[in-house]
Enzyme design. Sequence first.
Site, PDB file in Angstrom:
ATOM      1  N   GLU A   6      14.208  15.652  10.206  1.00  0.00           N
ATOM      2  CA  GLU A   6      15.352  16.068  11.007  1.00  0.00           C
ATOM      3  C   GLU A   6      16.114  14.864  11.525  1.00  0.00           C
ATOM      4  O   GLU A   6      15.503  13.866  11.942  1.00  0.00           O
ATOM      5  CB  GLU A   6      14.889  16.906  12.195  1.00  0.00           C
ATOM      6  CG  GLU A   6      14.201  18.204  11.794  1.00  0.00           C
ATOM      7  CD  GLU A   6      13.934  19.074  13.009  1.00  0.00           C
ATOM      8  OE1 GLU A   6      14.031  20.298  12.887  1.00  0.00           O
ATOM      9  OE2 GLU A   6      13.643  18.504  14.077  1.00  0.00           O
ATOM     10  N   LYS A  55      11.389   9.423  20.725  1.00  0.00           N
ATOM     11  CA  LYS A  55      10.068  10.001  20.492  1.00  0.00           C
ATOM     12  C   LYS A  55       9.021   9.146  21.206  1.00  0.00           C
ATOM     13  O   LYS A  55       8.797   7.984  20.855  1.00  0.00           O
ATOM     14  CB  LYS A  55       9.746  10.061  19.009  1.00  0.00           C
ATOM     15  CG  LYS A  55      10.330  11.255  18.265  1.00  0.00           C
ATOM     16  CD  LYS A  55      11.802  11.178  18.083  1.00  0.00           C
ATOM     17  CE  LYS A  55      12.315  12.259  17.127  1.00  0.00           C
ATOM     18  NZ  LYS A  55      13.799  12.245  17.059  1.00  0.00           N
ATOM     19  N   ASP A 115       5.915   9.247  21.100  1.00  0.00           N
ATOM     20  CA  ASP A 115       4.844   8.774  20.221  1.00  0.00           C
ATOM     21  C   ASP A 115       5.020   7.289  19.943  1.00  0.00           C
ATOM     22  O   ASP A 115       4.043   6.535  19.882  1.00  0.00           O
ATOM     23  CB  ASP A 115       4.881   9.518  18.878  1.00  0.00           C
ATOM     24  CG  ASP A 115       4.160  10.842  18.919  1.00  0.00           C
ATOM     25  OD1 ASP A 115       3.390  11.076  19.856  1.00  0.00           O
ATOM     26  OD2 ASP A 115       4.376  11.657  18.004  1.00  0.00           O
ATOM     27  N   HIS A 166       0.865  -1.184   0.000  1.00  0.00           N
ATOM     28  CA  HIS A 166       0.000   0.000   0.000  1.00  0.00           C
ATOM     29  C   HIS A 166       0.899   1.231   0.000  1.00  0.00           C
ATOM     30  O   HIS A 166       1.936   1.252   0.683  1.00  0.00           O
ATOM     31  CB  HIS A 166      -0.894  -0.017   1.244  1.00  0.00           C
ATOM     32  CG  HIS A 166      -1.887   1.095   1.293  1.00  0.00           C
ATOM     33  ND1 HIS A 166      -1.545   2.373   1.668  1.00  0.00           N
ATOM     34  CD2 HIS A 166      -3.213   1.123   1.020  1.00  0.00           C
ATOM     35  CE1 HIS A 166      -2.616   3.149   1.620  1.00  0.00           C
ATOM     36  NE2 HIS A 166      -3.649   2.402   1.221  1.00  0.00           N
ATOM     37  N   LYS A 201      10.403   7.409  13.343  1.00  0.00           N
ATOM     38  CA  LYS A 201      10.809   8.077  14.576  1.00  0.00           C
ATOM     39  C   LYS A 201      11.732   7.181  15.392  1.00  0.00           C
ATOM     40  O   LYS A 201      11.443   5.994  15.599  1.00  0.00           O
ATOM     41  CB  LYS A 201       9.582   8.440  15.413  1.00  0.00           C
ATOM     42  CG  LYS A 201       8.646   9.407  14.708  1.00  0.00           C
ATOM     43  CD  LYS A 201       7.386   9.678  15.509  1.00  0.00           C
ATOM     44  CE  LYS A 201       6.455  10.617  14.758  1.00  0.00           C
ATOM     45  NZ  LYS A 201       5.191  10.856  15.485  1.00  0.00           N
ATOM     46  N   ASP A 251      -1.799   5.898  -6.184  1.00  0.00           N
ATOM     47  CA  ASP A 251      -2.175   6.860  -5.156  1.00  0.00           C
ATOM     48  C   ASP A 251      -0.918   7.243  -4.385  1.00  0.00           C
ATOM     49  O   ASP A 251      -0.092   6.385  -4.093  1.00  0.00           O
ATOM     50  CB  ASP A 251      -3.209   6.237  -4.198  1.00  0.00           C
ATOM     51  CG  ASP A 251      -3.886   7.250  -3.305  1.00  0.00           C
ATOM     52  OD1 ASP A 251      -3.673   8.460  -3.515  1.00  0.00           O
ATOM     53  OD2 ASP A 251      -4.621   6.830  -2.394  1.00  0.00           O
ATOM     54  N   ALA A 252      -0.777   8.510  -4.038  1.00  0.00           N
ATOM     55  CA  ALA A 252       0.391   8.940  -3.277  1.00  0.00           C
ATOM     56  C   ALA A 252       0.366   8.322  -1.883  1.00  0.00           C
ATOM     57  O   ALA A 252      -0.694   8.084  -1.302  1.00  0.00           O
ATOM     58  CB  ALA A 252       0.423  10.468  -3.173  1.00  0.00           C
ATOM     59  N   GLU A 290      10.182  11.654   7.351  1.00  0.00           N
ATOM     60  CA  GLU A 290       8.916  11.554   6.627  1.00  0.00           C
ATOM     61  C   GLU A 290       9.208  11.175   5.180  1.00  0.00           C
ATOM     62  O   GLU A 290      10.176  11.654   4.584  1.00  0.00           O
ATOM     63  CB  GLU A 290       8.168  12.884   6.658  1.00  0.00           C
ATOM     64  CG  GLU A 290       7.982  13.478   8.045  1.00  0.00           C
ATOM     65  CD  GLU A 290       7.094  12.649   8.951  1.00  0.00           C
ATOM     66  OE1 GLU A 290       6.338  11.796   8.432  1.00  0.00           O
ATOM     67  OE2 GLU A 290       7.150  12.850  10.172  1.00  0.00           O
ATOM     68  N   LYS A 329      -5.671  -4.447   0.391  1.00  0.00           N
ATOM     69  CA  LYS A 329      -6.367  -4.038   1.616  1.00  0.00           C
ATOM     70  C   LYS A 329      -7.333  -5.152   2.018  1.00  0.00           C
ATOM     71  O   LYS A 329      -7.841  -5.889   1.167  1.00  0.00           O
ATOM     72  CB  LYS A 329      -7.154  -2.739   1.390  1.00  0.00           C
ATOM     73  CG  LYS A 329      -6.319  -1.569   0.930  1.00  0.00           C
ATOM     74  CD  LYS A 329      -7.167  -0.333   0.679  1.00  0.00           C
ATOM     75  CE  LYS A 329      -7.576   0.347   1.979  1.00  0.00           C
ATOM     76  NZ  LYS A 329      -8.212   1.672   1.727  1.00  0.00           N
ATOM     77  N   ARG A 380       0.071   7.616   7.912  1.00  0.00           N
ATOM     78  CA  ARG A 380      -1.361   7.789   7.638  1.00  0.00           C
ATOM     79  C   ARG A 380      -2.186   6.554   7.987  1.00  0.00           C
ATOM     80  O   ARG A 380      -3.404   6.578   7.804  1.00  0.00           O
ATOM     81  CB  ARG A 380      -1.587   8.151   6.173  1.00  0.00           C
ATOM     82  CG  ARG A 380      -1.232   9.578   5.852  1.00  0.00           C
ATOM     83  CD  ARG A 380      -1.984  10.099   4.633  1.00  0.00           C
ATOM     84  NE  ARG A 380      -1.682   9.352   3.425  1.00  0.00           N
ATOM     85  CZ  ARG A 380      -1.888   9.857   2.194  1.00  0.00           C
ATOM     86  NH1 ARG A 380      -2.384  11.066   2.044  1.00  0.00           N
ATOM     87  NH2 ARG A 380      -1.605   9.130   1.129  1.00  0.00           N
ATOM     88  N   LYS A 381      -1.569   5.501   8.474  1.00  0.00           N
ATOM     89  CA  LYS A 381      -2.320   4.287   8.798  1.00  0.00           C
ATOM     90  C   LYS A 381      -2.150   3.933  10.275  1.00  0.00           C
ATOM     91  O   LYS A 381      -1.852   2.794  10.636  1.00  0.00           O
ATOM     92  CB  LYS A 381      -1.855   3.135   7.895  1.00  0.00           C
ATOM     93  CG  LYS A 381      -2.301   3.304   6.447  1.00  0.00           C
ATOM     94  CD  LYS A 381      -3.811   3.214   6.311  1.00  0.00           C
ATOM     95  CE  LYS A 381      -4.292   3.444   4.883  1.00  0.00           C
ATOM     96  NZ  LYS A 381      -4.283   4.875   4.522  1.00  0.00           N
ATOM     97  N   PHE A 409      -8.068  -4.090 -10.598  1.00  0.00           N
ATOM     98  CA  PHE A 409      -7.111  -3.404  -9.720  1.00  0.00           C
ATOM     99  C   PHE A 409      -5.704  -3.711 -10.252  1.00  0.00           C
ATOM    100  O   PHE A 409      -4.936  -4.413  -9.619  1.00  0.00           O
ATOM    101  CB  PHE A 409      -7.299  -3.891  -8.284  1.00  0.00           C
ATOM    102  CG  PHE A 409      -6.514  -3.137  -7.235  1.00  0.00           C
ATOM    103  CD1 PHE A 409      -5.695  -2.062  -7.549  1.00  0.00           C
ATOM    104  CD2 PHE A 409      -6.600  -3.515  -5.897  1.00  0.00           C
ATOM    105  CE1 PHE A 409      -4.982  -1.379  -6.580  1.00  0.00           C
ATOM    106  CE2 PHE A 409      -5.901  -2.842  -4.909  1.00  0.00           C
ATOM    107  CZ  PHE A 409      -5.080  -1.783  -5.254  1.00  0.00           C
ATOM    108  N   ASP A 464       0.946   4.122   1.447  1.00  0.00           N
ATOM    109  CA  ASP A 464       1.307   4.653   2.762  1.00  0.00           C
ATOM    110  C   ASP A 464       2.258   3.722   3.489  1.00  0.00           C
ATOM    111  O   ASP A 464       3.151   4.166   4.232  1.00  0.00           O
ATOM    112  CB  ASP A 464       0.053   4.869   3.616  1.00  0.00           C
ATOM    113  CG  ASP A 464      -0.823   5.982   3.096  1.00  0.00           C
ATOM    114  OD1 ASP A 464      -0.298   6.921   2.468  1.00  0.00           O
ATOM    115  OD2 ASP A 464      -2.061   5.914   3.289  1.00  0.00           O
ATOM    116  N   LYS A 465       2.085   2.426   3.286  1.00  0.00           N
ATOM    117  CA  LYS A 465       2.974   1.472   3.948  1.00  0.00           C
ATOM    118  C   LYS A 465       4.356   1.426   3.290  1.00  0.00           C
ATOM    119  O   LYS A 465       5.354   1.162   3.964  1.00  0.00           O
ATOM    120  CB  LYS A 465       2.336   0.081   3.953  1.00  0.00           C
ATOM    121  CG  LYS A 465       1.300  -0.084   5.036  1.00  0.00           C
ATOM    122  CD  LYS A 465       1.962  -0.098   6.380  1.00  0.00           C
ATOM    123  CE  LYS A 465       1.116   0.564   7.422  1.00  0.00           C
ATOM    124  NZ  LYS A 465       1.882   0.989   8.585  1.00  0.00           N
TER     125      LYS A 465
END
Length: 398
Positions: free
Chosen positions: A58, A281, A283, A17, A277, A250-251, A45, A178, A256-257, A242, A19-20
């Site tokens: 960074e 961090k 998060d 995917h 990260k 798709d970008a 990122e 998916k 995002r997941k 597909f 995003d992955k």
Amino acid sequence: MSRTSFQFTSESVSEGHPDKVADRISDTIVDLFLARDPEARVACETLTTTNRVVLAGEIRGKGIWNSASDTWEPGIEAEIETAVRAAVKDIGYEQDGFHWETFRFSNFLHGQSADIAVGVDSTDTKDEGAGDQGIMFGYASNETPELMPATLAYSHRILKKLSEIRHAGGSILEPDAKSQVTLQYEDGVPVRATSIVVSTQHAAGKTQADVAAVVKPVVESILPAGFITDETVWHINPTGIFEIGGPDGDAGVTGRKIIVDTYGGAAPHGGGAFSGKDPTKVDRSAAYACRYLAKNVVAAGLADRCTIQISYAIGVAKPQSIHVDLHGTGKIAESVLEANILDLIGGATPRAIRTHLGLNKPIYARTAAYGHFGREPDADGGFSWEKTDLVDKLKALA
């Protein structure tokens, strides 16, 4: 009063995917830098689109970035690009619209802000502070052996199995996919599948029926016996075709997941992504710690379900708060856990979490697909937060 009979749905997305792909690249950079300097700071990122990969963020670390001259150390830029292309190749992209060998690559990573560094680094008078403010959650449920929500566990397993088939060769499957599983719960227990949705990229010229012939047996092998019934609704490649997928279709962007990465919507999420990260961090590291603690509570038999929240302030080592919710299933007072559980991991300061779980290692690229939780701990320290080595200590609190 909480409901005990209901339907619930979770989704997963494959390693291909878009995003992955971005998450995998970002975590590849984390691993690359931690292998050079276990104290490296990374906030990477990634953007993926048609035949292009862009990095931004960074960084700081010995052998990586020369802070005095504000430049890369010799050779590291070429090593970054090589690692990124290898990650995309491993996923399996060799398509006209996105090929590991030919995509255009741009690297806009730069040195970490001095304002962030001064707040996070330890000194003679203070412990290492949290890399940012935020709230982190951990969750566990006894619905499955891995103590994860069943809807998400099955969604992940379906795509993982399809990936294994694809990587074995000779399949019509392509990397982007998916899944979505809807289960009926009775008396709080999942009993059957009401709906299965799987969309997977496929080779040119293949039909919906061709894809279904591969996918349906996999789903039927993953779900428990009796979960698939005559009333289960199936949607396999519901658009019918597909062929164009991944970053060409798709970008993709890092982070995002986050619901796929965690608990499939069955538990709260603090909002911060994990991939890209380093473990200073919170998060990432504190979310891992929360899962670790919640999983051990359930593994100890102290509750059927457990949610733990911890909060932090940037530059401050000590957590600002802890909240434990056993969802009415507890065999111990939540206040007892709140008063004692953080002591089991050194007070849950960023440094204590990293030390206890051994997080300063290149163990993150493997987390980028099929969930950060519900995985087996690896011998080299990967998925250390999935261990259940606090069970005896927690039982002693009851």
